[in-house]
Design a protein around this motif. Structure first.
Motif, PDB file in Angstrom:
ATOM      1  N   PRO A 268      67.280  25.875  65.840  1.00  0.00           N
ATOM      2  CA  PRO A 268      66.647  25.412  66.969  1.00  0.00           C
ATOM      3  C   PRO A 268      68.055  24.107  67.566  1.00  0.00           C
ATOM      4  O   PRO A 268      67.229  24.190  68.513  1.00  0.00           O
ATOM      5  CB  PRO A 268      66.204  24.344  65.474  1.00  0.00           C
ATOM      6  CG  PRO A 268      65.843  25.352  64.667  1.00  0.00           C
ATOM      7  CD  PRO A 268      66.949  25.619  63.878  1.00  0.00           C
ATOM      8  N   ASN A 269      69.136  23.500  66.696  1.00  0.00           N
ATOM      9  CA  ASN A 269      69.688  22.570  67.861  1.00  0.00           C
ATOM     10  C   ASN A 269      71.057  23.483  68.329  1.00  0.00           C
ATOM     11  O   ASN A 269      71.827  22.806  68.739  1.00  0.00           O
ATOM     12  CB  ASN A 269      70.023  21.517  66.806  1.00  0.00           C
ATOM     13  CG  ASN A 269      69.052  21.250  66.513  1.00  0.00           C
ATOM     14  OD1 ASN A 269      68.304  20.880  67.188  1.00  0.00           O
ATOM     15  ND2 ASN A 269      68.976  20.753  65.108  1.00  0.00           N
ATOM     16  N   ALA A 270      71.389  24.646  68.156  1.00  0.00           N
ATOM     17  CA  ALA A 270      72.338  25.502  68.271  1.00  0.00           C
ATOM     18  C   ALA A 270      72.407  26.280  69.901  1.00  0.00           C
ATOM     19  O   ALA A 270      71.609  26.724  70.733  1.00  0.00           O
ATOM     20  CB  ALA A 270      72.244  26.869  67.727  1.00  0.00           C
ATOM     21  N   THR A 271      72.835  25.687  70.466  1.00  0.00           N
ATOM     22  CA  THR A 271      73.369  26.229  71.872  1.00  0.00           C
ATOM     23  C   THR A 271      74.627  27.128  72.215  1.00  0.00           C
ATOM     24  O   THR A 271      75.651  28.003  71.217  1.00  0.00           O
ATOM     25  CB  THR A 271      74.453  24.883  72.388  1.00  0.00           C
ATOM     26  OG1 THR A 271      75.896  24.875  72.133  1.00  0.00           O
ATOM     27  CG2 THR A 271      73.974  23.500  72.414  1.00  0.00           C
ATOM     28  N   PRO A 272      73.666  28.116  73.550  1.00  0.00           N
ATOM     29  CA  PRO A 272      74.551  29.892  73.153  1.00  0.00           C
ATOM     30  C   PRO A 272      76.523  29.546  73.405  1.00  0.00           C
ATOM     31  O   PRO A 272      76.488  28.368  73.969  1.00  0.00           O
ATOM     32  CB  PRO A 272      74.060  30.076  74.884  1.00  0.00           C
ATOM     33  CG  PRO A 272      72.937  28.932  74.667  1.00  0.00           C
ATOM     34  CD  PRO A 272      72.963  27.911  74.834  1.00  0.00           C
ATOM     35  N   GLY A 273      77.023  30.151  72.587  1.00  0.00           N
ATOM     36  CA  GLY A 273      78.566  30.070  72.450  1.00  0.00           C
ATOM     37  C   GLY A 273      78.975  30.754  70.850  1.00  0.00           C
ATOM     38  O   GLY A 273      77.326  31.053  70.485  1.00  0.00           O
ATOM     39  N   ILE A 274      79.701  29.653  70.507  1.00  0.00           N
ATOM     40  CA  ILE A 274      80.103  29.968  69.211  1.00  0.00           C
ATOM     41  C   ILE A 274      79.283  29.694  68.403  1.00  0.00           C
ATOM     42  O   ILE A 274      79.493  30.227  67.615  1.00  0.00           O
ATOM     43  CB  ILE A 274      81.766  29.174  69.569  1.00  0.00           C
ATOM     44  CG1 ILE A 274      82.106  29.600  67.320  1.00  0.00           C
ATOM     45  CG2 ILE A 274      81.356  28.468  69.691  1.00  0.00           C
ATOM     46  CD1 ILE A 274      82.325  30.932  67.318  1.00  0.00           C
ATOM     47  N   GLN A 275      78.402  28.474  68.681  1.00  0.00           N
ATOM     48  CA  GLN A 275      78.099  28.038  68.219  1.00  0.00           C
ATOM     49  C   GLN A 275      76.255  28.939  67.312  1.00  0.00           C
ATOM     50  O   GLN A 275      76.015  29.601  66.393  1.00  0.00           O
ATOM     51  CB  GLN A 275      76.448  26.736  68.127  1.00  0.00           C
ATOM     52  CG  GLN A 275      78.056  25.671  67.965  1.00  0.00           C
ATOM     53  CD  GLN A 275      77.425  24.348  68.966  1.00  0.00           C
ATOM     54  OE1 GLN A 275      75.774  24.251  68.974  1.00  0.00           O
ATOM     55  NE2 GLN A 275      78.242  23.560  68.360  1.00  0.00           N
ATOM     56  N   LEU A 276      75.557  29.506  68.543  1.00  0.00           N
ATOM     57  CA  LEU A 276      75.414  30.530  68.181  1.00  0.00           C
ATOM     58  C   LEU A 276      75.688  31.754  67.791  1.00  0.00           C
ATOM     59  O   LEU A 276      74.121  32.954  66.364  1.00  0.00           O
ATOM     60  CB  LEU A 276      74.265  30.844  69.360  1.00  0.00           C
ATOM     61  CG  LEU A 276      72.729  31.768  69.075  1.00  0.00           C
ATOM     62  CD1 LEU A 276      71.375  30.796  68.002  1.00  0.00           C
ATOM     63  CD2 LEU A 276      72.013  31.611  71.284  1.00  0.00           C
ATOM     64  N   ASN A 277      76.857  32.397  68.171  1.00  0.00           N
ATOM     65  CA  ASN A 277      76.683  33.510  67.547  1.00  0.00           C
ATOM     66  C   ASN A 277      77.531  33.403  66.373  1.00  0.00           C
ATOM     67  O   ASN A 277      77.325  34.026  65.268  1.00  0.00           O
ATOM     68  CB  ASN A 277      78.284  34.087  68.342  1.00  0.00           C
ATOM     69  CG  ASN A 277      78.267  34.500  69.659  1.00  0.00           C
ATOM     70  OD1 ASN A 277      76.798  35.042  69.763  1.00  0.00           O
ATOM     71  ND2 ASN A 277      78.640  34.193  70.655  1.00  0.00           N
ATOM     72  N   ALA A 278      78.230  32.302  65.852  1.00  0.00           N
ATOM     73  CA  ALA A 278      78.461  32.268  64.325  1.00  0.00           C
ATOM     74  C   ALA A 278      76.706  31.386  63.868  1.00  0.00           C
ATOM     75  O   ALA A 278      76.826  32.764  61.949  1.00  0.00           O
ATOM     76  CB  ALA A 278      78.736  30.543  64.098  1.00  0.00           C
ATOM     77  N   LEU A 279      75.987  31.079  63.834  1.00  0.00           N
ATOM     78  CA  LEU A 279      74.968  32.062  63.358  1.00  0.00           C
ATOM     79  C   LEU A 279      73.830  33.237  62.848  1.00  0.00           C
ATOM     80  O   LEU A 279      73.731  33.579  62.075  1.00  0.00           O
ATOM     81  CB  LEU A 279      73.679  30.505  63.897  1.00  0.00           C
ATOM     82  CG  LEU A 279      74.047  29.096  63.628  1.00  0.00           C
ATOM     83  CD1 LEU A 279      72.968  28.415  64.921  1.00  0.00           C
ATOM     84  CD2 LEU A 279      73.619  28.599  62.625  1.00  0.00           C
ATOM     85  N   TRP A 280      74.332  33.845  64.054  1.00  0.00           N
ATOM     86  CA  TRP A 280      74.000  35.889  64.402  1.00  0.00           C
ATOM     87  C   TRP A 280      75.026  36.244  62.817  1.00  0.00           C
ATOM     88  O   TRP A 280      74.773  36.893  62.357  1.00  0.00           O
ATOM     89  CB  TRP A 280      74.350  36.062  65.660  1.00  0.00           C
ATOM     90  CG  TRP A 280      72.932  35.520  66.039  1.00  0.00           C
ATOM     91  CD1 TRP A 280      72.874  34.916  67.203  1.00  0.00           C
ATOM     92  CD2 TRP A 280      71.922  36.295  66.209  1.00  0.00           C
ATOM     93  NE1 TRP A 280      71.111  34.932  67.815  1.00  0.00           N
ATOM     94  CE2 TRP A 280      71.004  35.900  67.173  1.00  0.00           C
ATOM     95  CE3 TRP A 280      71.334  37.409  64.616  1.00  0.00           C
ATOM     96  CZ2 TRP A 280      69.692  36.137  67.266  1.00  0.00           C
ATOM     97  CZ3 TRP A 280      69.784  37.418  65.183  1.00  0.00           C
ATOM     98  CH2 TRP A 280      69.077  36.952  66.147  1.00  0.00           C
ATOM     99  N   SER A 281      76.302  35.545  63.161  1.00  0.00           N
ATOM    100  CA  SER A 281      76.717  36.199  62.085  1.00  0.00           C
ATOM    101  C   SER A 281      76.459  35.889  60.469  1.00  0.00           C
ATOM    102  O   SER A 281      76.428  36.665  60.143  1.00  0.00           O
ATOM    103  CB  SER A 281      78.435  35.879  62.084  1.00  0.00           C
ATOM    104  OG  SER A 281      78.915  36.182  63.395  1.00  0.00           O
ATOM    105  N   LEU A 282      75.837  34.596  60.181  1.00  0.00           N
ATOM    106  CA  LEU A 282      75.298  34.947  58.553  1.00  0.00           C
ATOM    107  C   LEU A 282      74.324  34.900  58.817  1.00  0.00           C
ATOM    108  O   LEU A 282      74.331  36.051  57.510  1.00  0.00           O
ATOM    109  CB  LEU A 282      74.922  33.119  58.784  1.00  0.00           C
ATOM    110  CG  LEU A 282      76.375  31.926  59.235  1.00  0.00           C
ATOM    111  CD1 LEU A 282      75.612  30.998  59.208  1.00  0.00           C
ATOM    112  CD2 LEU A 282      77.528  32.072  57.341  1.00  0.00           C
TER     113      LEU A 282
END
Length: 307
Positions: A268-282
């Motif tokens: 819910p608090n992730a911004t587009p970019g590395i933060q969201l991409n890292a969560l997708w990797s998880l």
């Protein structure tokens, strides 16, 4: 008269063949739709999850074995700090321990329901198991937060939030699933196995221990792995009791985190970019583990099938 009967039979045969073709086509379309949906999910999650490595320049080994999780910050080498080992370790620990605790209870309940007291087991234990399966995970998490966490805090100190609380919550959650599949595995053992053992002079307990359980071992192992797959993917209940501290687990009573707890709290608090991409990797790592659990279940079931 004979010609009319022949015509009726031909017409009915044509109708049946048309219905059969229609049924086959409809079944094929349904199967194709399911395969397409599953494949689309796999491709979508893989595309999103792999973007961390080819778009943000993160080393996959650093992602898997790194211990620093701070996607919004850079590490000493100027690369994003996205080490997933603390979350993966937490997920693996609570999954394995909850399965180890649940397995003896599931086997005992299965033996009671199939061999010792099938009548009362079906009347008493079966409704209880079905009730436990139907309870929402948020209820388990709330009970764990208000009951399990204070007990662990009083017994061991600290905040009570940690992997041990998650183990107890997941133990109760996967117990009905493992028990139901264990019962099915025991009931699937051919009756002549038991009759032959008793006919050779073995006692009831010797028959259960040396014949029935050994014959049902592949099914029981499948049940345990299925329960582990559910425990590994549980999100809400484990998030409420584990503490969500992104650090390597020091012990079972210190706050920790899992893959699902970080995903549910971070998206819910992730911004587009590395933060969201890292969560997708998880999420991709979680999906890969689920696939491995399913492959293990299929291999065990195929190897241990009774013929």
């Amino acid at each position: 008269m004979e010609n009319s009967k022949i015509k009726e039979k031909l017409l009915s045969g044509n109708k049946n063949s048309k219905l059969e073709k229609f049924g086959k086509s409809l079944t094929f379309l349904c199967i194709a739709l399911i395969v397409f949906v599953v494949g689309a999910i796999l491709v979508f999650v893989a595309q999103k999850g792999l973007s961390t490595f080819y778009a943000n320049g993160v080393n996959p080994f650093r992602f898997l074995f790194g211990t620093n999780w701070s996607p919004g910050n850079l590490g000493p080498d100027g690369k994003p700090a996205v080490g997933a080992l603390p979350m993966f370790s937490g997920s693996l620990i609570v999954t394995v321990l909850s399965a180890l605790v649940a397995t003896p209870f599931a086997i005992g309940a299965g033996i009671y329901m199939t061999e010792i007291s099938p009548k009362y087991g079906k009347k008493i234990l079966q409704p209880v198991i079905e009730l436990l399966v139907g309870i929402p995970s948020v209820v388990y998490g709330f009970i764990g937060l208000t009951v399990v966490v204070p007990i662990i805090r009083h017994a061991f100190g600290g905040t009570g939030l940690g992997l041990l609380s998650g183990v107890f919550v997941l133990f109760v959650m996967i117990l009905p699933t493992v028990t139901s599949m264990t019962v099915d595995a025991l009931r699937a053992v051919p009756g002549h196995y038991k009759e032959a053992s008793l006919g050779l002079g073995a006692t009831r307990w010797q028959t259960i221990w040396r014949v029935l359980l050994r014959a049902a071992t592949p099914g029981i192992l499948t049940a345990v792995i299925f329960g582990m797959a559910r425990a590994f993917g549980e999100a809400l209940a484990i998030q409420m009791v584990v503490g969500n501290a992104v650090m390597m687990p020091k012990n079972l009573i210190s706050p920790a985190s899992t893959l699902t707890s970080i995903l549910t709290s971070g998206i819910p608090n992730a911004t587009p970019g590395i933060q969201l991409n890292a969560l997708w990797s998880l999420a991709l790592l979680l999906l890969i583990m689920s696939l491995l659990f399913n492959l293990a279940m299929r291999a065990i079931a195929k190897k241990g099938s009774l013929k």
